[in-house]
Design a protein around this motif. Structure first.
Motif, PDB file in Angstrom:
ATOM      1  N   VAL A   1       2.903   3.176   7.865  1.00 62.02           N
ATOM      2  CA  VAL A   1       3.075   1.958   7.076  1.00 62.02           C
ATOM      3  C   VAL A   1       4.329   1.229   7.547  1.00 62.02           C
ATOM      4  O   VAL A   1       5.409   1.817   7.622  1.00 62.02           O
ATOM      5  CB  VAL A   1       3.190   2.267   5.566  1.00 62.02           C
ATOM      6  CG1 VAL A   1       3.457   0.977   4.788  1.00 62.02           C
ATOM      7  CG2 VAL A   1       1.923   2.935   5.053  1.00 62.02           C
TER       8      VAL A   1
ATOM      9  N   ASP B   1      -0.762   0.413   8.666  1.00 63.57           N
ATOM     10  CA  ASP B   1      -0.848  -0.588   7.605  1.00 63.57           C
ATOM     11  C   ASP B   1       0.395  -1.459   7.611  1.00 63.57           C
ATOM     12  O   ASP B   1       1.502  -0.992   7.902  1.00 63.57           O
ATOM     13  CB  ASP B   1      -0.981   0.089   6.231  1.00 63.57           C
ATOM     14  CG  ASP B   1      -2.433   0.355   5.850  1.00 63.57           C
ATOM     15  OD1 ASP B   1      -3.316  -0.133   6.581  1.00 63.57           O
ATOM     16  OD2 ASP B   1      -2.669   1.043   4.848  1.00 63.57           O
ATOM     17  N   ILE B   2       0.227  -2.725   7.266  1.00 66.39           N
ATOM     18  CA  ILE B   2       1.332  -3.668   7.156  1.00 66.39           C
ATOM     19  C   ILE B   2       1.427  -4.121   5.703  1.00 66.39           C
ATOM     20  O   ILE B   2       0.447  -4.623   5.145  1.00 66.39           O
ATOM     21  CB  ILE B   2       1.120  -4.900   8.064  1.00 66.39           C
ATOM     22  CG1 ILE B   2       0.698  -4.458   9.466  1.00 66.39           C
ATOM     23  CG2 ILE B   2       2.372  -5.748   8.113  1.00 66.39           C
ATOM     24  CD1 ILE B   2       1.711  -3.588  10.175  1.00 66.39           C
ATOM     25  N   VAL B   3       2.591  -3.908   5.090  1.00 63.66           N
ATOM     26  CA  VAL B   3       2.746  -4.188   3.665  1.00 63.66           C
ATOM     27  C   VAL B   3       3.979  -5.065   3.448  1.00 63.66           C
ATOM     28  O   VAL B   3       5.082  -4.702   3.862  1.00 63.66           O
ATOM     29  CB  VAL B   3       2.896  -2.882   2.852  1.00 63.66           C
ATOM     30  CG1 VAL B   3       3.108  -3.201   1.372  1.00 63.66           C
ATOM     31  CG2 VAL B   3       1.673  -1.989   3.048  1.00 63.66           C
ATOM     32  N   LYS B   4       3.796  -6.196   2.811  1.00 62.11           N
ATOM     33  CA  LYS B   4       4.935  -7.028   2.441  1.00 62.11           C
ATOM     34  C   LYS B   4       5.608  -6.397   1.226  1.00 62.11           C
ATOM     35  O   LYS B   4       4.968  -6.088   0.228  1.00 62.11           O
ATOM     36  CB  LYS B   4       4.470  -8.445   2.109  1.00 62.11           C
ATOM     37  CG  LYS B   4       5.613  -9.388   1.761  1.00 62.11           C
ATOM     38  CD  LYS B   4       5.091 -10.783   1.442  1.00 62.11           C
ATOM     39  CE  LYS B   4       6.230 -11.691   0.991  1.00 62.11           C
ATOM     40  NZ  LYS B   4       5.757 -13.040   0.624  1.00 62.11           N
ATOM     41  N   ASP B   5       6.927  -6.196   1.325  1.00 62.20           N
ATOM     42  CA  ASP B   5       7.660  -5.516   0.254  1.00 62.20           C
ATOM     43  C   ASP B   5       9.079  -6.081   0.190  1.00 62.20           C
ATOM     44  O   ASP B   5       9.926  -5.772   1.025  1.00 62.20           O
ATOM     45  CB  ASP B   5       7.693  -4.008   0.520  1.00 62.20           C
ATOM     46  CG  ASP B   5       8.320  -3.212  -0.616  1.00 62.20           C
ATOM     47  OD1 ASP B   5       8.931  -3.833  -1.514  1.00 62.20           O
ATOM     48  OD2 ASP B   5       8.220  -1.975  -0.602  1.00 62.20           O
TER      49      ASP B   5
ATOM     50  N   LYS C   1       6.646  -1.765   6.356  1.00 63.84           N
ATOM     51  CA  LYS C   1       6.963  -2.669   5.251  1.00 63.84           C
ATOM     52  C   LYS C   1       7.904  -3.751   5.763  1.00 63.84           C
ATOM     53  O   LYS C   1       8.744  -3.491   6.619  1.00 63.84           O
ATOM     54  CB  LYS C   1       7.613  -1.884   4.107  1.00 63.84           C
ATOM     55  CG  LYS C   1       6.676  -0.848   3.482  1.00 63.84           C
ATOM     56  CD  LYS C   1       7.339  -0.117   2.322  1.00 63.84           C
ATOM     57  CE  LYS C   1       6.370   0.866   1.662  1.00 63.84           C
ATOM     58  NZ  LYS C   1       7.011   1.594   0.531  1.00 63.84           N
TER      59      LYS C   1
END
Length: 522
Positions: A167, A142-146, A169
């Motif tokens: 993941v 998963d790719i999550v902008k944080d 981030k």
């Protein structure tokens, strides 16, 4: 000269080309003259005609910065931005630091990189590599902008967070952030390769490691207290220092391999890598030269930080010509150490095997006296250790781990056995065994078995004869030296589970026989 007259003043390129061609016949191997012909044509925006002469000049001297720079400009005009980028980098590499073409090459490389970013080449490369690793590892990513994370990008491995997916981030506010996304994927790729051979290691820190760290910087902590800094602020500061130095210890060597991998395997990503590494090295430079930082940071930590960042700066210079090394204002020993580290990396990089990067993590930490702040643990052994029921089951089935691979334990055992072979009969172990026999006297086999299991559990990573502060919860208020814990290890299993002692693979049979005879004559 006649060619220049027709090109510049009469705008008659066809006639000018005839004169230029005659000049080449007279002196076909003068790259500077040929380059100058191309330069005159370039000034008239005659790009295709100029390119002919620059390419000819390049075959005669591939390191002439004027030619490389001109070809970069032409490639940029032709919208061949990746070629333009490479030409500009070559321009700087072939120039002396701070010369005109050194600075212009870097400047134009940076400009053309920003143009490439708009084409989203990096995003396309990332997506393809992501799918490849999902197939390779069998786990989705998963790719999550944080925007809350401390770094621009970080990977959280599924197994470490008890998740079904890895993941990554990230923050997208930094130019070239796609490079750092790729960087995290290479981290995963390296881990997958090491896991396939059961050689992957985990970098772990405990409160004990932190306590050792705090003890070493005690003087700096006392200075902060004398200045009236609150305990809460000091705790936050020291925690940041501890995390920061451990991040450098682990990441600095591995990052070299990652960047070398990216540079070699993904040339289309180089503009992203160029801009990103430039930012990283500049940040590292500020961290070790900022006056406010230097005033409150222990000097030994600043020195280690400087050495690790210098190694990264050396790679940036090697890949992209940008030279910040002198700006670190390193001492002679710091510069020599950084050079030594970088040379060691170069020896490894061309034929690197899975998990070899961890060797540099340990070697460099040993050299900088930072090994007390962490432990590298075999991943399989760490996972088993975290589940006590599984551990006891495996221990009873295979008490000495003879059926499993533990890279850390194997290396320590090899070193230890070589040392034992050189020593012959170990009198210290004999005396420790006599002490162990006396300690176990009167205890039930079940009680001894519990101690044996605890020693075995703690020893899954191997015992180091040079360590002097091993502890056992079953024997409180006592510290064991390396040889002493090994003696208790051998004796406890000899008493409680004698049928399994042959699997120990410790060369203590003679010592145990002598210890028994000494104990029985008391």
């Amino acid at each position: 000269m006649m060619g220049n007259i027709f090109a510049k003043f009469k705008n008659d390129i066809d006639t000018a080309m005839k004169y230029y061609d005659q000049a080449l016949i007279v002196n076909p191997n003068d790259n500077i003259t040929i380059n100058n012909i191309g330069a005159n044509l370039l000034q008239q925006n005659k790009f295709s005609e100029a390119k002919k002469y620059f390419n000819k000049a390049l075959t005669l001297d591939a390191s002439y910065p004027n030619t490389l720079y001109a070809l970069g400009l032409i490639a940029s005009e032709e919208d061949d931005f990746l070629i333009a980028f490479e030409r500009f980098i070559e321009t700087s590499k072939c120039s002396k630091k701070n010369d005109f073409f050194y600075n212009k090459g870097i400047e134009e490389a940076y400009n053309v990189s920003n143009t490439i970013f708009q084409q989203e080449i990096g995003n396309t490369i990332f997506k393809q590599y992501r799918v490849l690793l999902e197939q390779k590892g069998g786990i989705a990513i998963d790719i999550v902008k944080d925007d809350t994370i401390a770094t621009v990008a970080k990977i959280e491995f599924a197994e470490n967070y008890d998740r079904a997916k890895h993941v990554i981030k990230y923050k997208d506010a930094v130019l070239g952030f796609e490079h750092l996304l790729m960087h995290e994927l290479v981290h995963l790729d390296f881990v997958l390769e090491a896991q396939a051979l059961e050689k992957n290691l985990l970098y772990t820190t405990t409160q004990q490691h932190k306590n050792i760290f705090l003890k070493k910087i005690e003087k700096s902590i006392n200075k902060l207290k004398q200045k009236g800094i609150s305990v809460e602020a000091i705790n936050g500061y020291t925690t940041g220092l501890f995390s920061g130095i451990n991040s450098l210890i682990f990441n600095a060597p591995i990052d070299l391999f990652i960047e070398d991998f990216l540079h070699s395997k993904y040339p289309e990503l180089r503009p992203y890598q160029f801009v990103s590494l430039l930012t990283i090295v500049q940040d590292g430079l500020r961290a070790v030269t900022d006056k406010q930082v230097l005033e409150i940071t222990p000097s030994e930590l600043v020195s280690c930080n400087k050495i690790y960042n210098l190694v990264g700066a050396m790679q940036l210079k090697n890949l992209y010509a940008i030279d910040f090394i002198s700006e670190f204002k390193a001492s002679k020993i710091e510069l020599e150490t950084a050079n030594k580290f970088y040379e060691e990396f170069l020896e490894y990089k061309d034929d690197k095997q899975p998990a070899e990067e961890y060797e540099l993590v340990q070697h460099w930490a040993d050299d900088l006296k930072l090994s007390d702040y962490f432990e590298l643990i075999g991943e399989n052994q760490y996972r088993k250790r975290s589940n006590i029921d599984d551990f006891i089951h495996d221990l009873e089935k295979n008490p000495f781990g003879s059926d499993e691979k533990d890279p850390v334990k194997e290396k320590k055992m090899k070193t230890f056995l070589e040392h034992q072979e050189a020593l012959g009969l170990n009198s210290a172990v004999v005396m420790f065994m006599v002490g162990a026999l006396e300690f176990f006297e009167g205890k039930s086999k079940e009680d001894i078995k519990k101690i044996a299991f605890e020693i075995a559990m703690q020893g899954t990573q191997g015992y180091d004869p040079n360590v002097k502060n091993y502890k056992l919860s079953a024997i409180p208020n006592k510290e064991f030296s390396g040889y002493q814990i090994l003696a208790y290890y051998f004796v406890s299993w000899s008493i409680a589970i004698p049928e399994m002692v042959s699997q120990l693979q410790l060369p203590f049979e003679a010592e145990y026989k002598l210890a028994l005879s000494m104990y029985n004559t008391k």
